[in-house]
Enzyme design. Structure first.
Site, PDB file in Angstrom:
ATOM      1  N   GLY A  90       0.811  -1.216   0.000  1.00  0.00           N
ATOM      2  CA  GLY A  90       0.000   0.000   0.000  1.00  0.00           C
ATOM      3  C   GLY A  90       0.843   1.264   0.000  1.00  0.00           C
ATOM      4  N   ASP A 123      -2.072   6.898   2.748  1.00  0.00           N
ATOM      5  CA  ASP A 123      -1.568   7.879   1.784  1.00  0.00           C
ATOM      6  C   ASP A 123      -0.404   7.338   0.950  1.00  0.00           C
ATOM      7  OD1 ASP A 123       0.419   7.759   3.677  1.00  0.00           O
ATOM      8  OD2 ASP A 123       0.366   9.891   4.199  1.00  0.00           O
ATOM      9  N   GLY A 124       0.044   6.115   1.261  1.00  0.00           N
ATOM     10  CA  GLY A 124       1.144   5.534   0.497  1.00  0.00           C
ATOM     11  C   GLY A 124       2.504   6.119   0.841  1.00  0.00           C
ATOM     12  N   ARG A 174      14.480  -0.351   0.053  1.00  0.00           N
ATOM     13  CA  ARG A 174      14.670  -1.623   0.770  1.00  0.00           C
ATOM     14  C   ARG A 174      15.135  -2.692  -0.210  1.00  0.00           C
ATOM     15  NH1 ARG A 174       9.951  -3.707   4.625  1.00  0.00           N
ATOM     16  NH2 ARG A 174       8.769  -4.014   2.711  1.00  0.00           N
ATOM     17  N   ARG A 181       5.791 -13.271   1.086  1.00  0.00           N
ATOM     18  CA  ARG A 181       5.461 -13.488   2.493  1.00  0.00           C
ATOM     19  C   ARG A 181       4.528 -14.677   2.648  1.00  0.00           C
ATOM     20  NH1 ARG A 181       5.226  -7.614   3.712  1.00  0.00           N
ATOM     21  NH2 ARG A 181       6.230  -6.699   1.903  1.00  0.00           N
ATOM     22  N   ASP A 250       1.719 -11.334   7.140  1.00  0.00           N
ATOM     23  CA  ASP A 250       2.184 -10.527   6.001  1.00  0.00           C
ATOM     24  C   ASP A 250       3.578  -9.953   6.272  1.00  0.00           C
ATOM     25  OD1 ASP A 250       0.426  -9.074   7.905  1.00  0.00           O
ATOM     26  OD2 ASP A 250       1.122  -7.308   6.831  1.00  0.00           O
ATOM     27  N   ASN A 251       4.058 -10.094   7.492  1.00  0.00           N
ATOM     28  CA  ASN A 251       5.413  -9.638   7.810  1.00  0.00           C
ATOM     29  C   ASN A 251       6.336 -10.814   8.080  1.00  0.00           C
ATOM     30  OD1 ASN A 251       4.539  -6.998   7.600  1.00  0.00           O
ATOM     31  ND2 ASN A 251       4.066  -6.831   9.780  1.00  0.00           N
TER      32      ASN A 251
END
Ligand code: AMP
Ligand code: MG
EC number: 2.7.7.-
Length: 491
Positions: A90, A123-124, A174, A181, A250-251
């Site tokens: 996102g 807001d991304g 990154r 994931r 998701d992590n």
């Protein structure tokens, strides 16, 4: 000079359902605040060129470099145990993949680069504080020898993001061996898209577990492989006092790297129930809960793979349970072996586990600093006159009886004092990214546009096992008034 990224993209060649094509959103006035030059070289990038204004524009998402195929990846996930069928990138875009100097494929992702179809109400964007935190902690983890995503660069965008207040916006570049994931598998499992699960599993095997290509039961072997890497990873976290803070599925990376540095923190005094994250009200992701949660997450992965195991559901479940059953032994083998090294034992004897547990219990009771207790024991191993870590204990006598037993036990081994000390100092860091230091660095950057403290902290943490006498203060635990008791996601 133009910036050249030798992209070789593979994820964006997967079916359309795996991602959304979306370019980063340009920002007003990008300014590079940190480039990780050694990592740039490792990735086959020219650090001098990345430091030009054109480089900063790319690292801020203002210009898309040639060969990039920007996408936001689709994924789902369990957040604090609650399933969310669609999360996805996102506030990040994957620019593409490069093959590094060791032949390993690496994702290059911009985090905080603007909205995507997965942004929902967000807001991304990212604020400067969390970007610096991720930079510092991920690079510290790398220096500690723990599998992790890395940080190639941080830029400020020249724009503000609105959180509780207006904060400077920033973008982190990154680098990960992939961003796949547990939640990526869940995205397709909840849509009952078995073909996509198979495609994804094949991609993962080729990319992260190539030794399994041609295995008789490749998908079973894949689950086994992820179980082994996660068990090892969590053991390494515990051995340095790391608390991830938001171990949602998701992590949880399929490659076995630490990913998503949000409210993460290293503990100062040893406390198995330690929690820092402001949103972890139930202590689900407390320090000592992390192995259990890793297994819970792996069980969610296993559920996604069941259709690839067998058409016979019962048989598939039994096979999955069998594979998951290996987690606890793999974890405790790695954890106990790591602890034996931390206290300087070269061999394994009956009673060692109890000896080590007694130390941990005494540390908890005496609020002993986790990092310094082990470091001081290393000093004591090399010098019988040293204080045996007594100074870390609220009641310094609280370790005396234990230290006697420890000296008796180590005396049964032939290694010299110097050998024992060197071995202990190679696994017990002097420097960890202590919360109060990280906070102070962030405050200086956000409030005063002063990055000198950030630079110095990053430099010290790059050599965590060296004494670095000029920077001795960085090893100190916080004074009571410096303690940072809560950390925030900052999203
Ligand atoms: P995280 O807690 O960082 O793992 O994020 C969980 C989910 O929230 C992911 O799908 C993120 O992409 C999304 N998210 C986090 N922060 C933002 C943001 N500022 N704008 C849009 N999406 C976000
Ligand atoms: Mg995340």
């Amino acid at each position: 000079m133009t910036v050249h990224f030798p992209f070789q993209n593979s994820y964006s060649a997967l079916p359309d359902s795996f991602f959304a094509r979306v370019a980063p959103t340009p920002v007003a006035a990008p300014r590079l605040i940190k480039l990780n030059r050694p990592l740039a070289v490792q990735l086959g990038l020219d650090p001098d060129v990345l430091e030009t204004p054109e480089g900063a524009e790319i690292l801020a998402g203002k210009t898309v470099p040639a060969g990039a195929d920007p996408i936001a990846m689709a994924y789902a996930g369990h957040q604090f145990g609650q399933f969310v069928p669609q999360l996805g990138d996102g506030r990040a875009v994957l620019l593409g993949e490069v093959i590094d100097k060791d032949g390993i494929r690496r994702d290059i992702q911009l985090k905080g680069s603007g909205p995507t179809p997965f942004s929902r109400r967000g807001d991304g964007r990212a604020a400067l504080g969390p970007v610096l935190r991720e930079y510092i902690v991920s690079e510290a983890m790398f220096a500690l020898g723990i599998p992790t995503t890395r940080s190639l660069a941080a830029v400020v965008t020249g724009e503000h993001v609105i959180r509780e207040t207006a904060l400077p916006g920033a973008v982190l570049t990154r680098v990960a061996s992939s961003h796949i994931r547990v939640g990526t598998f869940q995205f397709f499992a909840v849509r009952r898209d078995t073909d996509a699960i198979r495609r994804l599993a094949d991609h993962v095997i080729a990319r992260h577990y190539p030794e399994l290509l041609g295995a008789e039961r490749p998908y079973h072997a894949l689950l086994s492989g992820v179980v082994a890497r996660q068990a090892d990873l969590v053991a390494r976290w515990l051995l340095v006092g790391f608390i991830h803070g938001v171990m949602n599925t998701d992590n949880s990376s399929i490659s076995g790297e630490t990913i998503d540095y949000g409210p993460c923190a290293f503990m100062d005094s040893y406390n198995p129930a330690q929690v820092f994250s402001s949103i972890d009200e139930m202590g689900r992701y407390a320090y000592a809960n992390q192995p259990r949660i890793a297994l819970w997450n792996l069980t969610r992965l296993a559920e996604c793979l069941l259709p690839l195991f067998s058409d016979d559901q019962e048989k598939a479940v039994a096979e999955a349970q069998d594979i998951l059953g290996a987690f606890s032994e793999t974890f405790s083998d790695a954890y106990q072996a790591g602890l034996r090294k931390k206290v300087g034992l070269f061999t394994e004897r009956d009673g060692d586990d109890a000896l080590i547990q007694d130390l941990l219990d005494a540390m908890a009771k005496n609020q002993a600093d986790f990092t310094l207790t082990f470091r001081k024991l290393g000093d004591a191993a090399g010098d019988p006159a040293a204080d045996d870590a007594r100074s870390q204990f609220m009641d310094p006598g609280g370790i005396d009886e234990w230290a006697r037993r420890w000296r008796e036990r180590t005396a049964l081994e032939p290694q010299t004092a110097a050998e024992r000390q060197a071995t202990m100092h190679a696994v017990n860091p002097m420097f960890i990214p202590r919360n109060h230091r990280v906070e102070a660095v962030i405050q200086a950057a956000v409030n005063d546009d002063d990055y000198a403290p950030f630079e110095e902290l990053v430099k010290v943490l790059a050599k965590p096992f060296e004494n670095q006498p000029d920077y001795a203060a960085y090893a100190d635990p916080p004074l009571p008034e410096q303690r940072v008791l809560q950390t925030f996601c900052g999203t």
